[in-house]
Structures are given as C-alpha cells and as structure tokens.
Design an enzyme around this catalytic site. Structure first.
Site, mmCIF file in Angstrom:
data_model
loop_
_atom_site.group_PDB
_atom_site.id
_atom_site.type_symbol
_atom_site.label_atom_id
_atom_site.label_comp_id
_atom_site.label_asym_id
_atom_site.label_seq_id
_atom_site.Cartn_x
_atom_site.Cartn_y
_atom_site.Cartn_z
ATOM 1 N N ARG A 25 0.837 -1.211 0.000
ATOM 2 C CA ARG A 25 0.000 0.000 0.000
ATOM 3 C C ARG A 25 0.870 1.258 0.000
ATOM 4 O O ARG A 25 0.417 2.322 -0.402
ATOM 5 C CB ARG A 25 -0.856 0.048 1.283
ATOM 6 N N ARG A 46 -7.872 -7.080 13.618
ATOM 7 C CA ARG A 46 -7.137 -6.263 14.571
ATOM 8 C C ARG A 46 -8.088 -5.197 15.063
ATOM 9 O O ARG A 46 -8.903 -4.645 14.313
ATOM 10 C CB ARG A 46 -5.956 -5.568 13.893
ATOM 11 N N TYR A 103 -9.401 -5.113 3.234
ATOM 12 C CA TYR A 103 -8.719 -3.925 3.753
ATOM 13 C C TYR A 103 -9.000 -2.756 2.799
ATOM 14 O O TYR A 103 -8.140 -2.297 2.075
ATOM 15 C CB TYR A 103 -7.219 -4.242 3.824
ATOM 16 N N ARG A 148 9.932 5.867 -2.799
ATOM 17 C CA ARG A 148 10.225 6.833 -3.876
ATOM 18 C C ARG A 148 11.672 7.289 -3.840
ATOM 19 O O ARG A 148 12.279 7.369 -2.779
ATOM 20 C CB ARG A 148 9.324 8.067 -3.722
ATOM 21 N N ASP A 195 -10.080 0.993 1.467
ATOM 22 C CA ASP A 195 -10.086 2.421 1.787
ATOM 23 C C ASP A 195 -11.491 2.952 1.521
ATOM 24 O O ASP A 195 -12.307 2.281 0.892
ATOM 25 C CB ASP A 195 -9.074 3.152 0.898
ATOM 26 N N ARG A 243 0.646 5.496 16.454
ATOM 27 C CA ARG A 243 0.718 6.847 15.901
ATOM 28 C C ARG A 243 -0.020 7.831 16.787
ATOM 29 O O ARG A 243 -0.873 7.451 17.591
ATOM 30 C CB ARG A 243 0.200 6.909 14.465
ATOM 31 N N GLU A 253 -3.100 5.986 19.118
ATOM 32 C CA GLU A 253 -3.734 4.754 18.635
ATOM 33 C C GLU A 253 -2.988 3.544 19.149
ATOM 34 O O GLU A 253 -1.818 3.347 18.813
ATOM 35 C CB GLU A 253 -3.679 4.719 17.100
#
Ligand code: UDP
Length: 364
Positions: free
Chosen positions: A168, A245, A344, A172, A346, A276, A296
């Site tokens: 995901r 999860r 999963y 770069r 989005d 995070r 979290e």
C-alpha cells in the site's frame, strides 16, 4: 414494509441507502451505536473535528467517486503527509529521497537508486511482508520504519503477514513526501459526519438498535437485508471466527496550540505501545488556541470488541471463502463494506462497492 433494511450506517450503508432511496425504494438504516457514520464519524470538540475512530483521509484516482462525495460535502485541499519518529528522531515518510538523505546522506535520485541497489537483499519468499520489503529497501531501513510498527499494528511477526499490506505504501527516489499518489484528496470541511448526514438525508435511521437483538422482527419488516457488519458474526461463527485487529483510542485535550506540528506522526519503536499520534486540527488547517491529540493503540480483536482491520492471510481468507459461498445461497441479503467483505478497503473502495451493489439491485 421496507424494501431494504440496512444494518450499519457507515459508508457502505449510507451510500447504499442514498442510492436506493433516490430510486424510489423504501429504506431503513439501523445502527447499534448512538452515532451515524460507523468509523468515519467525527465529533466537534472545542471547535476541532475529532476523528473519533482514527484518521480518515479521503483519496481516490476515480473522478466519478470524487464527484460523488463532493455532492454531499465540500472538501478542503488537505494532502496527507505522515512523519516517522524512531529513537526520538523525526524522519520523512514514506521512504523518499529526503528519508534516504537523512539515513544515508544520498542527495539525488540517481544516488538514491545506487544506494537502494546496494542495500536491497535477495529474499526467497516475497509473499510475506518482511521478505518482500527487505528485497526493496534492505534490513536497516526495514528496522527503522517497518519492523516495529508492523509488529505492533498487526500483533504478528511480519514474516507471517501478506506482502499486500506493505505494498500500500510507495517507495520513492524523488523529493515527494505525500502519503498518497491519488489525484483527488481532501478532508470534508466540518468533518465526515456532515457527509454521512447528507447521504442519509430523507432516510429513516434508528440508532442504538442492534439488529441481532431482534433479528426475527427486523427480518419480518423488510424484503431484503443489507448487512455491513462482520460476516462471521452474521453466520454465528459457523465456520469459525475470522481474525481482526482492533484499536483503542486515547484522546487528549491539550492547552497548547500545536503539539506536533502535523496531523500524523508514526512511532516505529516496538517499545512504544501506540503506533501513531494524530493531531486533529491539522486536518483542517485549524488555528484554535488549544489542540486535541489521539494515540492509537492496536490490540487483538476479541468477541464484543470493535473490529477494525481484517487480517487477509491465507488462513482467514480461506475461512472467508466459506462464508462467501454460504452468502451466495441467500438471495435476499447483500453483504458490503470492510467488515462484511473482509477486505482492507479504503473509503473510496467502500463507496465504489456500494455504488456497484446498489446498481445491481435497481438494474434488476
Ligand atoms: N507501516 C509501517 N510503518 C509505518 C507505516 C506503515 O511499517 O510507519 C506498514 C504497517 O504494516 C501498516 C501498513 O504499512 O499496517 C499499511 O499502512 P497504512 O498507513 O496504509 O495503514 P492504515 O492507515 O490503513 O492503518
């Protein structure tokens, strides 16, 4: 009598209800929570829209989906960035030229490519997350950015997770630190709850109502059911429980105007129990005097808790296939969304799925 009784007022349920209502069908939406929107629900606290169930950043490459959501709320031009903190040091993320400069002092795309070529490791089973990512970025970067975070997030050794999870995230060689490549991105001005409220405008909604507590009655007042909860729960775990999860959120109000200078920082050390910290005002470029942050904490899902992430490994996918087969034998029930499709997804993918499944209904 209703045409569709929709269990769950999250994105799938709300989009499906909107589409079928607009085509003249009578819909009733139930939600066991006291709020609409499922996990995209946002709540205004101290003039800040708080993502109560974790950060939701809308992003898509599909212009039709982008136009669709913009019918229901205006979006700001937020483009998501995420930074990493490891051993108290801040890094640019996803891995890009700036990250490679911070770690290896390489300072051009060409130097980055040479460096990456020298640190990539040959691995033999690139189906698993650890081997795949080490074959792309080597062990050192894996240990700074991926190993601790992934182990905490999934509660599993990254060798036992599918590589699709990590694919995901881009790697770069240029100075581009945006989290998503998608053309269309943003956060609803005023929060997601406005979007859901507008999607559900004119639709009958019953909150604090658990479908399973009165299943026979609810089945008797509708022609069809749209179920957006966990598919294994619907079938009373007949083929075994699917693994998920879960997350726990610790929200804190602080009398500071800026806690971390950005919306999301990932904590990649395994010893730090949260993955995070979100600082909500930054999603809307807020200038409020105080701030709200959310830590979290990932945890294993157990019955009675909220599932957030499907664990799409081979074992669970095989169990899911059994449920799917059974679901196909039931003509009057539609399963949709992240939990019922055990994917999963989005947000834009959930919306695409709801648009597709509603179209299949009204095209019949
Ligand atoms: N990940 C990681 N380190 C990071 C961010 C992500 O190792 O700093 C891995 C982790 O396994 C995570 C996956 O990449 O589950 C996908 O990340 P994404 O940000 O897409 O997760 P989400 O926002 O859906 O929780």
């Amino acid at each position: 009598m209703y045409d569709y009784l929709i269990v769950g007022s999250g994105l799938f349920g709300s989009v499906f209800a909107r589409e079928m209502t607009d085509k003249g069908y009578r819909c009733l939406v139930l939600d066991k929570r006291s709020t609409i929107g499922g996990n995209v629900y946002t709540e205004k606290i101290d003039d800040i829209n708080v993502h109560k169930y974790g950060a939701h950043i809308f992003h898509t490459n599909d212009e039709a989906i982008w136009k669709y959501v913009n019918r229901f709320v205006d979006f700001n031009n937020y483009r998501h960035k995420v930074f990493v903190k490891n051993n108290s040091r801040l890094y640019s993320f996803p891995i890009n030229l700036l990250t490679l400069s911070q770690v290896y002092n390489v300072n051009s795309p060409e130097e980055a490519e040479i460096k990456l070529q020298s640190i990539r490791q040959k691995t033999y089973n690139t189906q698993n997350l650890e081997d795949w990512i080490v074959s792309q970025i080597g062990v050192h970067l894996y240990e700074i950015f991926i190993k601790g975070y992934t182990t905490k997030q999934w509660g599993r050794d990254p060798k036992n997770l599918p590589s699709s999870i990590i694919k995901r995230i881009p790697i770069r060689k240029e100075l581009n630190d945006f989290y998503f490549d998608d053309l269309f991105q943003g956060i609803p001005k005023g929060g997601y709850t406005i979007m859901i409220k507008n999607l559900l405008s004119g639709v009958e909604v019953k909150l604090n109502t658990n479908y399973f507590e009165d299943k026979n009655y609810f089945n008797s007042i509708t022609n069809k059911i749209v179920y957006t909860g966990p598919i294994d729960e619907y079938f009373d775990y007949e083929y075994g429980a699917l693994e998920y999860r879960s997350l726990q959120f610790q929200h804190e109000s602080l009398t500071l105007n800026d806690f971390q200078g950005t919306s999301v920082i990932n904590y990649t050390n395994l010893e730090i129990p949260y993955t995070r910290i979100l600082e909500h005002k930054h999603f809307e470029f807020g200038r409020q005097k105080s701030t709200i942050i959310t830590k979290e904490y990932p945890l294993e899902w157990r019955k009675g808790e909220e599932p957030y992430y499907p664990i799409n490994d081979e074992k669970n996918n095989a169990i899911f296939q059994n449920y799917t087969k059974k679901a196909k034998t039931l003509p009057n029930i539609i399963f949709g969304g992240r939990l019922a499709e055990y994917k999963y997804y989005d947000m834009h993918q959930v919306i695409a799925s709801a648009l597709k499944k509603s179209k299949q209904e009204y095209d019949k």
